[in-house]
Motif scaffolding. Structure first.
Motif, PDB file in Angstrom:
ATOM      1  N   PHE A  51     -53.752  28.851  44.725  1.00  0.00           N
ATOM      2  CA  PHE A  51     -53.924  27.518  44.162  1.00  0.00           C
ATOM      3  C   PHE A  51     -55.342  27.056  44.469  1.00  0.00           C
ATOM      4  CE2 PHE A  51     -51.210  23.764  42.801  1.00  0.00           C
ATOM      5  CZ  PHE A  51     -52.300  22.996  42.414  1.00  0.00           C
ATOM      6  N   VAL A  52     -56.177  27.002  43.441  1.00  0.00           N
ATOM      7  CA  VAL A  52     -57.571  26.614  43.609  1.00  0.00           C
ATOM      8  C   VAL A  52     -57.818  25.297  42.888  1.00  0.00           C
ATOM      9  CG1 VAL A  52     -59.973  27.256  43.156  1.00  0.00           C
ATOM     10  CG2 VAL A  52     -58.294  29.024  43.715  1.00  0.00           C
ATOM     11  N   THR A  53     -58.474  24.360  43.552  1.00  0.00           N
ATOM     12  CA  THR A  53     -58.906  23.171  42.815  1.00  0.00           C
ATOM     13  C   THR A  53     -60.404  23.227  42.615  1.00  0.00           C
ATOM     14  OG1 THR A  53     -59.008  21.904  44.860  1.00  0.00           O
ATOM     15  CG2 THR A  53     -57.097  21.554  43.455  1.00  0.00           C
ATOM     16  N   LEU A  54     -60.788  22.826  41.426  1.00  0.00           N
ATOM     17  CA  LEU A  54     -62.185  22.790  41.038  1.00  0.00           C
ATOM     18  C   LEU A  54     -62.565  21.320  41.012  1.00  0.00           C
ATOM     19  CD1 LEU A  54     -64.217  24.924  40.048  1.00  0.00           C
ATOM     20  CD2 LEU A  54     -63.509  24.371  37.736  1.00  0.00           C
ATOM     21  N   LEU A  55     -63.519  20.978  41.882  1.00  0.00           N
ATOM     22  CA  LEU A  55     -63.831  19.578  42.095  1.00  0.00           C
ATOM     23  C   LEU A  55     -65.249  19.306  41.627  1.00  0.00           C
ATOM     24  CD1 LEU A  55     -62.774  17.000  43.627  1.00  0.00           C
ATOM     25  CD2 LEU A  55     -63.989  17.870  45.616  1.00  0.00           C
ATOM     26  N   GLY A  56     -65.473  18.151  41.025  1.00  0.00           N
ATOM     27  CA  GLY A  56     -66.831  17.818  40.617  1.00  0.00           C
ATOM     28  C   GLY A  56     -66.877  16.454  39.979  1.00  0.00           C
ATOM     29  N   ALA A  57     -68.073  15.888  39.936  1.00  0.00           N
ATOM     30  CA  ALA A  57     -68.240  14.576  39.331  1.00  0.00           C
ATOM     31  C   ALA A  57     -67.933  14.659  37.836  1.00  0.00           C
ATOM     32  CB  ALA A  57     -69.669  14.086  39.548  1.00  0.00           C
ATOM     33  N   SER A  58     -67.686  13.513  37.228  1.00  0.00           N
ATOM     34  CA  SER A  58     -67.442  13.478  35.786  1.00  0.00           C
ATOM     35  C   SER A  58     -68.632  14.053  35.037  1.00  0.00           C
ATOM     36  CB  SER A  58     -67.245  12.034  35.318  1.00  0.00           C
ATOM     37  OG  SER A  58     -65.925  11.670  35.502  1.00  0.00           O
ATOM     38  N   GLY A  59     -68.370  14.845  34.033  1.00  0.00           N
ATOM     39  CA  GLY A  59     -69.446  15.382  33.204  1.00  0.00           C
ATOM     40  C   GLY A  59     -70.135  16.588  33.805  1.00  0.00           C
ATOM     41  N   CYS A  60     -69.586  17.164  34.883  1.00  0.00           N
ATOM     42  CA  CYS A  60     -70.285  18.293  35.505  1.00  0.00           C
ATOM     43  C   CYS A  60     -69.905  19.614  34.856  1.00  0.00           C
ATOM     44  CB  CYS A  60     -70.024  18.336  36.997  1.00  0.00           C
ATOM     45  SG  CYS A  60     -68.413  18.956  37.434  1.00  0.00           S
ATOM     46  N   GLY A  61     -68.955  19.585  33.950  1.00  0.00           N
ATOM     47  CA  GLY A  61     -68.634  20.811  33.232  1.00  0.00           C
ATOM     48  C   GLY A  61     -67.302  21.429  33.616  1.00  0.00           C
ATOM     49  N   LYS A  62     -66.440  20.661  34.269  1.00  0.00           N
ATOM     50  CA  LYS A  62     -65.143  21.205  34.690  1.00  0.00           C
ATOM     51  C   LYS A  62     -64.283  21.578  33.489  1.00  0.00           C
ATOM     52  CE  LYS A  62     -64.027  17.422  36.919  1.00  0.00           C
ATOM     53  NZ  LYS A  62     -65.196  16.557  36.672  1.00  0.00           N
ATOM     54  N   SER A  63     -64.192  20.632  32.548  1.00  0.00           N
ATOM     55  CA  SER A  63     -63.359  20.914  31.365  1.00  0.00           C
ATOM     56  C   SER A  63     -63.944  22.063  30.564  1.00  0.00           C
ATOM     57  CB  SER A  63     -63.261  19.677  30.475  1.00  0.00           C
ATOM     58  OG  SER A  63     -62.648  18.635  31.170  1.00  0.00           O
ATOM     59  N   THR A  64     -65.281  22.086  30.497  1.00  0.00           N
ATOM     60  CA  THR A  64     -65.951  23.170  29.777  1.00  0.00           C
ATOM     61  C   THR A  64     -65.551  24.517  30.363  1.00  0.00           C
ATOM     62  OG1 THR A  64     -67.796  21.686  29.355  1.00  0.00           O
ATOM     63  CG2 THR A  64     -68.197  24.037  29.059  1.00  0.00           C
ATOM     64  N   LEU A  65     -65.582  24.598  31.711  1.00  0.00           N
ATOM     65  CA  LEU A  65     -65.233  25.857  32.365  1.00  0.00           C
ATOM     66  C   LEU A  65     -63.772  26.226  32.094  1.00  0.00           C
ATOM     67  CD1 LEU A  65     -66.117  28.166  34.171  1.00  0.00           C
ATOM     68  CD2 LEU A  65     -65.484  26.798  36.159  1.00  0.00           C
ATOM     69  N   LEU A  66     -62.902  25.226  32.173  1.00  0.00           N
ATOM     70  CA  LEU A  66     -61.481  25.494  31.956  1.00  0.00           C
ATOM     71  C   LEU A  66     -61.220  25.975  30.522  1.00  0.00           C
ATOM     72  CD1 LEU A  66     -59.733  25.197  34.343  1.00  0.00           C
ATOM     73  CD2 LEU A  66     -58.781  23.114  33.420  1.00  0.00           C
ATOM     74  N   ASN A  67     -61.920  25.343  29.569  1.00  0.00           N
ATOM     75  CA  ASN A  67     -61.785  25.776  28.174  1.00  0.00           C
ATOM     76  C   ASN A  67     -62.228  27.219  28.002  1.00  0.00           C
ATOM     77  OD1 ASN A  67     -60.702  23.469  27.130  1.00  0.00           O
ATOM     78  ND2 ASN A  67     -62.665  22.581  26.549  1.00  0.00           N
TER      79      ASN A  67
END
Ligand SMILES: Nc1ncnc2c1ncn2[C@@H]1O[C@H](COP(=O)(O)OP(=O)(O)O)[C@@H](O)[C@H]1O
Ligand SMILES: [Mg+2]
Lengths: 264, 295
Positions: A51-67
């Motif tokens: 179970f890994v959480t990917l943490l970051g400020a808004s707009g840092c590219g989290k959703s991009t990476l997940l997509n």
């Protein structure tokens, strides 16, 4: 009733060293204002059952990476491997289909996965049972509360029988009490199924509450800034002192990352 | 170890109970509107409006605002209706037009749906005929009557041509805008579930586009009906059988104003009735089942 998910995950755990392998991934978007580098040389492994959480400020590219991991988009550079097949993905919005009942939403996922018709209904009911929504089979999406919708969405994601579950801030729109409950549910389901989870959030405490490992992403461009292993026994609570302590440390790092951008 | 185990179970039980409580508190209560309320709020207002119109009409006639040849009394129109009913021609006339209108509409449906899907999903087709299709919507379909008469003569083929040219663009455009308005989130959710290509179209795009499609069907019916009436009025011929449009045209030829009024009222009533009996319930059912209809 042993879950097929758990079996599948255990079976492949022996052969596979990772549920997802992200290697030197960069992603840029070109728009009218030029090319924007969103992710820069991101490498990250998710182990089977981890179970890994990917943490970051808004707009840092989290959703991009997940997509990218979900295969909805392609990286500009680098490679992504998900040996367990197409990952399941849960969004911040429940994304359930309003023309189907809760049960039929799950059955659609089962059908698209290729499960024979006769097995769909019992399997859908088992999955609803798993998220403690046994009575919701015939309910329409709009008849369910926000928390119930996300639980149905979780059940639908589980219906894909994928080894890897990607979650993009799935509880961000829920009230605090409901979110707490869903944290508990997710942890329980994860323990029962042995899924690998890559969970994206901008909420530090949520990250620590859930994960075995927290990965901090920097902003503009997104890079892996630091990682923490969370050695706190489950079930945790978001108010636990250990959780708070680690959250504080991570928050300081996150703030440092954000502050860097104000310095020019 | 034992103590942590009990702590764990206590916490888990807590969770289930808490969750059940939250679900109960959050559950959306749905109530069916009682029949009396429906009558009071939905049936009464339009009935009163119709009565008011009739009253004003009668008042104008009684006050002799103009000669009776220009404004027939409601009773004269009613007599005309009763005559037709007694002669047994009323239902025949209505059926001639309705059956034509509905079969033309079904034909338009069979053509407009795949056409709309093609325009919505294939970029080249959209670029090629999308603008023409939406432009056609603003062309009054009565404009097609003269060419259709020249192509086919005075027969049913000409009627259907006019209906199709009126209704197909509406139906196709309704589907196109329905598809365009499908939230991207549904498409992404569908893709992660494995609904791509034709599966995606069938399981996600089409059901998601249904409200827009139905709105197009409704408009398509209105256009079918209008086109048909235009065709019947302009191209009336004994070979075509007596429909509502011909009834209207006959009234004009015989300088029978009550007959003309009667025909207009029948055209209006039939158009509204089909909408109320078929399309509105369909639309309401779809919207209600998706929680898109408040009340
Ligand atoms: N499809 C896209 N086209 C152009 N820019 C995009 C696109 N998707 C995301 N971005 C940009 O990438 C950056 C990261 O977005 P996102 O991954 O949604 O961030 P997060 O999920 O961490 O809040 C944002 O600056 C956003 O504007
Ligand atoms: Mg995001």
């Amino acid at each position: 009733m042993a879950t097929t998910l758990a079996k599948a995950a255990e079976g492949t755990a022996v052969e596979q060293t990772h549920a997802a392998r992200i290697e030197h991934v960069s992603k840029s978007f070109s728009g009218p204002a030029g090319t924007q580098l969103v992710l820069d040389d991101v490498s990250l492994d998710v182990a089977p059952g981890e179970f890994v959480t990917l943490l970051g400020a808004s707009g840092c590219g989290k959703s991009t990476l997940l997509n990218l991991v979900a295969g909805l988009d392609r990286p500009t550079q680098g490679s992504i491997a998900t040996p367990g097949g197409r990952p399941a993905l849960m969004f911040q919005e429940h994304a359930l289909f309003p023309w189907l009942t809760a049960g039929k939403n799950i059955e659609l996922a089962l059908r698209l996965r290729g499960l024979p018709r006769a097995e769909r209904r019992p399997e859908a009911e088992r999955l609803l049972e798993l998220v403690r929504l046994g009575g919701a089979y015939g309910k329409r999406v709009h008849e369910l509360s926000g928390g119930m919708r996300q639980r149905v969405a979780l059940a639908r994601a589980l219906a894909q029988d994928s080894q890897l579950l990607l979650m993009d801030e799935p509880f961000a729109a829920l009230d605090a009490i409901t979110r707490d409950v869903l944290h508990g549910e997710l942890t329980r389901v994860w323990e029962e199924t042995n899924l690998s989870v890559l969970f994206v959030t901008h909420n530090v405490r949520e990250a620590v509450r859930l994960a075995q490992r927290v990965v901090l992403l920097s902003s503009r461009p997104g890079r892996v800034a630091k990682e923490w292993t969370v050695d706190i026994a489950q079930p945790r609570r978001i108010e636990d002192a250990d959780v708070a302590e680690l959250s504080l440390e991570i928050t300081d790092h996150l703030r440092g990352e954000i502050r860097r951008h104000g310095q020019h | 170890m034992a103590s942590t185990d009990t702590a764990t179970t206590v916490r888990k039980d807590d969770l289930a109970g808490l969750e059940a409580g939250l679900d109960a508190l959050d559950a959306v209560e749905l109530r069916r509107t009682p029949v009396r309320e429906v009558l009071l709020k939905k049936v009464l207002p339009p009935s009163l409006a119709v009565l008011l119109v009739l009253a004003v009409w009668q008042l104008l006639v009684s006050a002799k605002v103009t000669e009776e040849t220009k404004l027939p009394a409601p009773s004269a129109v009613w007599d005309g209706l009763a005559d037709m009913w007694l002669q047994g021609t009323l239902l025949d006339v209505i059926w001639t037009s309705v059956s034509r209108g509905l079969s033309g509409f079904l034909l338009a449906l069979a053509i407009g749906t795949p056409l709309g899907l093609l325009v919505a999903r294939v970029k080249f087709v959209r670029a090629a005929i999308g603008p023409i299709l939406s432009g056609l919507q603003s062309l009054p379909s009565v404009a097609w009557v003269p060419p259709a008469v020249l192509w086919f003569g005075l027969n049913d083929a000409m009627m259907y041509t006019v209906i199709l040219l009126g209704a197909v663009p509406s139906i196709a455009n309704g589907l196109v805008s329905g598809v365009d308005q499908v939230p991207p989130l549904f498409l992404r959710a569908g893709r992660t579930l494995g609904a791509t290509g034709l599966k995606g179209t069938w399981h996600v795009v089409l059901p998601a586009a249904l409200p827009g499609y139905l709105a197009g069907l409704k408009q398509g019916w209105a256009f079918s009906w209008r086109s048909l009436m235009a065709a019947e009025i302009i191209a009336s011929s004994p070979d075509l059988g007596l429909g509502l449009g011909q009834l209207l045209e006959n009234g004009r030829n015989n300088i029978d104003l009550p007959g003309v009024f009667l025909a207009i009222l029948l055209i209006l009533v039939v158009g509204i009735a089909i909408d109320l009996l078929i399309f509105s319930p369909l639309e309401r059912w779809v919207l209600r089942s998706r929680g898109l209809l408040v009340k």
